[in-house]
Design a protein around this motif. Structure first.
Motif, PDB file in Angstrom:
ATOM      1  N   GLU A 241       0.830  -1.206   0.000  1.00  0.00           N
ATOM      2  CA  GLU A 241       0.000   0.000   0.000  1.00  0.00           C
ATOM      3  C   GLU A 241       0.864   1.256   0.000  1.00  0.00           C
ATOM      4  N   ASP A 242       1.928   1.244   0.818  1.00  0.00           N
ATOM      5  CA  ASP A 242       2.812   2.406   0.867  1.00  0.00           C
ATOM      6  C   ASP A 242       3.458   2.654  -0.488  1.00  0.00           C
ATOM      7  N   GLU A 243       3.928   1.582  -1.130  1.00  0.00           N
ATOM      8  CA  GLU A 243       4.572   1.740  -2.431  1.00  0.00           C
ATOM      9  C   GLU A 243       3.575   2.176  -3.510  1.00  0.00           C
ATOM     10  N   THR A 244       2.369   1.634  -3.432  1.00  0.00           N
ATOM     11  CA  THR A 244       1.342   2.012  -4.419  1.00  0.00           C
ATOM     12  C   THR A 244       0.971   3.482  -4.288  1.00  0.00           C
ATOM     13  N   ARG A 245       0.848   3.913  -3.027  1.00  0.00           N
ATOM     14  CA  ARG A 245       0.500   5.319  -2.804  1.00  0.00           C
ATOM     15  C   ARG A 245       1.590   6.240  -3.342  1.00  0.00           C
ATOM     16  N   ALA A 246       2.845   5.875  -3.060  1.00  0.00           N
ATOM     17  CA  ALA A 246       3.948   6.691  -3.557  1.00  0.00           C
ATOM     18  C   ALA A 246       4.003   6.682  -5.087  1.00  0.00           C
ATOM     19  N   ALA A 247       3.683   5.514  -5.676  1.00  0.00           N
ATOM     20  CA  ALA A 247       3.742   5.407  -7.139  1.00  0.00           C
ATOM     21  C   ALA A 247       2.699   6.279  -7.808  1.00  0.00           C
ATOM     22  N   TYR A 248       1.468   6.247  -7.313  1.00  0.00           N
ATOM     23  CA  TYR A 248       0.460   7.030  -8.020  1.00  0.00           C
ATOM     24  C   TYR A 248       0.579   8.522  -7.737  1.00  0.00           C
ATOM     25  N   LEU A 249       1.159   8.883  -6.547  1.00  0.00           N
ATOM     26  CA  LEU A 249       1.437  10.299  -6.324  1.00  0.00           C
ATOM     27  C   LEU A 249       2.506  10.795  -7.297  1.00  0.00           C
ATOM     28  N   GLY A 250       3.506   9.941  -7.531  1.00  0.00           N
ATOM     29  CA  GLY A 250       4.530  10.308  -8.502  1.00  0.00           C
ATOM     30  C   GLY A 250       3.967  10.421  -9.903  1.00  0.00           C
ATOM     31  N   ALA A 251       3.022   9.514 -10.239  1.00  0.00           N
ATOM     32  CA  ALA A 251       2.407   9.562 -11.568  1.00  0.00           C
ATOM     33  C   ALA A 251       1.599  10.837 -11.759  1.00  0.00           C
ATOM     34  N   ILE A 252       0.913  11.253 -10.697  1.00  0.00           N
ATOM     35  CA  ILE A 252       0.123  12.487 -10.783  1.00  0.00           C
ATOM     36  C   ILE A 252       1.035  13.689 -11.003  1.00  0.00           C
ATOM     37  N   ARG A 253       2.129  13.744 -10.240  1.00  0.00           N
ATOM     38  CA  ARG A 253       3.052  14.866 -10.424  1.00  0.00           C
ATOM     39  C   ARG A 253       3.681  14.847 -11.818  1.00  0.00           C
ATOM     40  N   ALA A 254       3.937  13.625 -12.317  1.00  0.00           N
ATOM     41  CA  ALA A 254       4.514  13.518 -13.663  1.00  0.00           C
ATOM     42  C   ALA A 254       3.536  14.042 -14.710  1.00  0.00           C
ATOM     43  N   LEU A 255       2.246  13.743 -14.535  1.00  0.00           N
ATOM     44  CA  LEU A 255       1.251  14.251 -15.473  1.00  0.00           C
ATOM     45  C   LEU A 255       1.202  15.775 -15.446  1.00  0.00           C
ATOM     46  N   ALA A 256       1.188  16.338 -14.243  1.00  0.00           N
ATOM     47  CA  ALA A 256       1.134  17.796 -14.121  1.00  0.00           C
ATOM     48  C   ALA A 256       2.387  18.444 -14.705  1.00  0.00           C
ATOM     49  N   THR A 257       3.561  17.827 -14.442  1.00  0.00           N
ATOM     50  CA  THR A 257       4.813  18.368 -14.968  1.00  0.00           C
ATOM     51  C   THR A 257       4.835  18.300 -16.492  1.00  0.00           C
ATOM     52  N   ALA A 258       4.310  17.158 -17.039  1.00  0.00           N
ATOM     53  CA  ALA A 258       4.272  17.011 -18.496  1.00  0.00           C
ATOM     54  C   ALA A 258       3.404  18.091 -19.131  1.00  0.00           C
ATOM     55  N   LEU A 259       2.311  18.433 -18.485  1.00  0.00           N
ATOM     56  CA  LEU A 259       1.447  19.484 -19.010  1.00  0.00           C
ATOM     57  C   LEU A 259       2.148  20.840 -18.963  1.00  0.00           C
ATOM     58  N   ASP A 260       2.752  21.151 -17.806  1.00  0.00           N
ATOM     59  CA  ASP A 260       3.417  22.446 -17.671  1.00  0.00           C
ATOM     60  C   ASP A 260       4.596  22.577 -18.624  1.00  0.00           C
ATOM     61  N   ALA A 261       5.242  21.447 -18.969  1.00  0.00           N
ATOM     62  CA  ALA A 261       6.414  21.483 -19.842  1.00  0.00           C
ATOM     63  C   ALA A 261       6.056  21.900 -21.265  1.00  0.00           C
ATOM     64  N   ARG A 262       4.792  21.806 -21.651  1.00  0.00           N
ATOM     65  CA  ARG A 262       4.390  22.194 -23.001  1.00  0.00           C
ATOM     66  C   ARG A 262       4.520  23.698 -23.210  1.00  0.00           C
ATOM     67  N   ASP A 263       4.475  24.443 -22.135  1.00  0.00           N
ATOM     68  CA  ASP A 263       4.526  25.909 -22.270  1.00  0.00           C
ATOM     69  C   ASP A 263       5.414  26.460 -21.157  1.00  0.00           C
ATOM     70  N   PRO A 264       6.557  27.019 -21.477  1.00  0.00           N
ATOM     71  CA  PRO A 264       7.460  27.514 -20.427  1.00  0.00           C
ATOM     72  C   PRO A 264       6.831  28.607 -19.576  1.00  0.00           C
ATOM     73  N   TYR A 265       5.825  29.303 -20.106  1.00  0.00           N
ATOM     74  CA  TYR A 265       5.187  30.364 -19.327  1.00  0.00           C
ATOM     75  C   TYR A 265       4.299  29.811 -18.227  1.00  0.00           C
ATOM     76  N   THR A 266       3.853  28.551 -18.357  1.00  0.00           N
ATOM     77  CA  THR A 266       2.967  27.966 -17.333  1.00  0.00           C
ATOM     78  C   THR A 266       3.703  26.957 -16.470  1.00  0.00           C
ATOM     79  N   ALA A 267       5.050  26.911 -16.556  1.00  0.00           N
ATOM     80  CA  ALA A 267       5.813  25.954 -15.754  1.00  0.00           C
ATOM     81  C   ALA A 267       5.559  26.202 -14.273  1.00  0.00           C
ATOM     82  N   GLY A 268       5.247  25.149 -13.555  1.00  0.00           N
ATOM     83  CA  GLY A 268       4.988  25.248 -12.129  1.00  0.00           C
ATOM     84  C   GLY A 268       3.598  25.722 -11.784  1.00  0.00           C
ATOM     85  N   HIS A 269       2.762  26.020 -12.792  1.00  0.00           N
ATOM     86  CA  HIS A 269       1.409  26.531 -12.531  1.00  0.00           C
ATOM     87  C   HIS A 269       0.590  25.543 -11.704  1.00  0.00           C
TER      88      HIS A 269
END
Length: 604
Positions: free
Chosen positions: A373-401
């Motif tokens: 459970e601990d590993e699964t929770r960490a994995a999907y939190l990382g996946a969520i951050r990766a999705l958000a980072t991938a979106l922000d990376a499309r536009d340097p003006y929205t990085a970190g938004h």
């Protein structure tokens, strides 16, 4: 490879990795008491369904047979009534045909060379005054009408050549006559003679109209219809259903079944006089519906009694068999129910080697599940951050938004006393709030300038796209409302659904404010970022319309560098640094709707 074998292979790997002894496992079976109840109820339900089907079929069979018998009886009744009515009319006409006045008038007509009709017309008028008849008419030897009287005499004009659709029975001449204008009249006729030589006929007729059809329906105790040359003439069936019954007359069958509206009707021919057809119709479905409630009620009582007996018997049997197993199961569930962050292990009882072995295996399983459970929770939190980072990376003006909106949303939620579970949903939902922009083309998303109306409509699709992308991920279900609804507004002018006020979930309202704040204070390709005080003033101005008022107040509280005295409730003039900003300058008291620079920009 079959699915079952693949599952067993993966299960062996899992046990090997975590150091657990492998035991072939299957999908969790139902409890014995539930299986017994389900089997018993399924059996009883199947019997009841079979009984219902048989009862319905038997009822419809009986109704069809009853309808056929009713129509057969109606045919005999109508034939009998028509025969006696013709006999009565023939007797009455025969006595009048023998009157000296009528014979003398008829003789004078012939002596005048068929010119003097008045004496005959006078006698017919006197006869019409004595009886209540639709039509009384006299024809000569050539079947040409020389006199007519009665309520409907105008439909049978003088000089009309009569063509009788004849039906002779019991020595009585009768039938129907097709009058001008398509009217039908049911007649009985007797011959007229002068000096023992037939010289014409005397007719007594009844107009075949709606009243005639109603009278026939009262005799038959069912609905009737009358047709001539295959065309429906009159019927007690609604005119909107005449097209449904028309094939009956065109095909000319004596009996059968036809659909009238949504009901099946049995039909039978009552009379056939020349080209005129008289039919009776009886609804099968209507009769069945009248009888079904009683049958259903009886079946319901039987079914409830059977279900109750089955439940009592199966419950007693299952409890007797399952009690020893349930005692151990409840003890294990109680232990599991007491664990929070640190699961509580079961203590071996020492009463049985097999039971202690089972408890030891259970304790190892608890440890491995907690670790997984601990590993699964960490994995999907990382996946969520990766999705958000991938979106922000499309536009340097929205990085970190997304990260900034998430952090600000959590701060606002904490100030509004949300629970830890609600804060976690808010944090992850805010991280993913713009994930739908993955589906927006770079030409629109990264455009260095204001958007057109068409481009703005494309941008407005991103909440729906985001919800559609995340919908298939089960653990993200609690966050979908934030992703889909973070552009809804309290005044109902948001998108995609135009929700109002508290119809919008609180999490989506919080992210809407945090998103607007970060969008206004962040630089874009088409405008520079603005001061924090400007952003708060903008949000404060439109609280209650574009932004939730309570959330706007919470934003002020978590931004200590912005003081309330800086946010006058007077209208504020905002001069944008680019075309994406809107100049708003209204005098005191105006109540016209306003749009913020955040909305006008279209991509905040």
């Amino acid at each position: 490879m079959r699915f079952g074998n693949l599952w067993k292979t993966e299960e062996r790997v899992f046990h090997k990795v975590w150091g657990l002894p492998y035991m072939a496992s299957r999908q969790k079976p139902p409890r014995l008491i539930m299986r017994t109840l389900a089997f018993t109820f399924a059996t009883v339900a199947a019997l009841l369904v079979a009984t219902f089907v048989m009862l319905t079929y038997d009822l419809h069979t009986r109704v069809r047979r009853s309808a056929a018998e009713k129509l057969q009886t109606a045919q005999r009744v109508v034939e009998t009534i028509e025969r006696y009515r013709q006999m009565e009319q023939a007797a009455w006409l025969g006595s009048f045909a023998q009157s000296a006045d009528l014979r003398n008038a008829f003789a004078r007509y012939h002596q005048s060379g068929d010119q003097d009709r008045l004496p005959v017309q006078s006698e017919v008028n006197l006869l019409a005054q004595q009886i209540d008849a639709d039509i009384i008419a006299v024809t000569d030897a050539r079947d040409v009408t020389i006199a007519s009287a009665g309520k409907m005499a105008r439909t049978w004009p003088v000089t009309l050549k009569v063509k009788l659709e004849q039906s002779d029975a019991n020595g009585i001449t009768g039938g129907v006559i097709n009058l001008p204008g398509g009217r039908l009249v049911r007649v009985t006729a007797v011959p007229l003679a002068v000096n023992g030589r037939p010289t014409g006929k005397l007719y007594l007729g009844t107009l075949i109209d709606q009243l005639y059809a109603v009278e026939m329906a009262s005799y038959a105790q069912t609905r009737t219809a009358i047709a001539f040359d295959g065309r429906v003439l009159e019927s007690t069936i609604g005119r909107e259903h005449w097209n449904d019954i028309a094939p009956v007359f065109m095909e000319g069958h004596d009996l059968g079944k036809v659909s009238v509206g949504r009901d099946d009707h049995a039909y039978r021919k009552l009379l056939q006089i020349g080209r005129a057809s008289f039919y009776a119709f009886e609804s099968i479905d209507l009769a069945a519906r009248a009888q079904m409630p009683d049958a259903y009620q009886a079946l319901a009582y039987i079914g409830l009694g059977a279900m109750a007996l089955a439940a009592i018997a199966s419950f007693w049997l299952a409890r007797t068999l399952a009690r020893p197993i349930d005692d151990l199961s409840r003890a294990m569930v109680a232990m599991m129910g007491t664990r929070h962050e640190q699961p509580t292990k079961l203590t071996p009882t020492g009463s049985s080697l097999e039971l202690d072995s089972l408890i030891g295996t259970f304790n190892q399983l608890i440890e491995s599940v907690t670790h997984a459970e601990d590993e699964t929770r960490a994995a999907y939190l990382g996946a969520i951050r990766a999705l958000a980072t991938a979106l922000d990376a499309r536009d340097p003006y929205t990085a970190g938004h997304s990260e900034r909106v998430s952090a600000l949303s959590v701060s606002i939620g904490r100030h509004m006393n949300l629970s830890s579970e609600e804060l976690e949903v808010l944090r992850l939902g805010a991280l993913l709030h713009d994930i739908g922009k993955i589906g927006i083309s770079d030409a629109v998303l990264r455009k260095a300038g204001p958007l057109t109306a068409e481009e703005f409509e494309i941008i407005k699709l991103h909440p729906t796209l985001g919800a559609r992308i995340l919908k298939s991920v089960r653990f993200l279900q609690p966050h979908l409302s934030i992703v889909e609804l973070h552009h809804e507004r309290p005044d109902g002018k948001g998108y995609p659904h135009g929700l109002r006020g508290e119809e919008v979930p609180l999490g989506a309202r919080i992210v809407h404010v945090a998103d607007a704040y970060d969008a206004i204070t962040s630089a874009r390709a088409y405008r520079p970022g603005r001061a924090s005080s400007d952003a708060v003033a903008e949000i404060w101005r439109y609280r209650g319309t574009e932004f939730d008022a309570e959330v706007a107040e919470a934003l002020v509280a978590v931004l200590p560098n912005i003081r309330l005295d800086e946010m006058s409730q007077e209208p504020i003039s905002i001069a944008g640094h680019s075309k994406s900003a809107v100049v708003v300058s209204f005098s005191r008291g105006e109540e016209r709707p306003r749009r913020s620079a955040y909305v006008a920009g279209g991509r905040a």
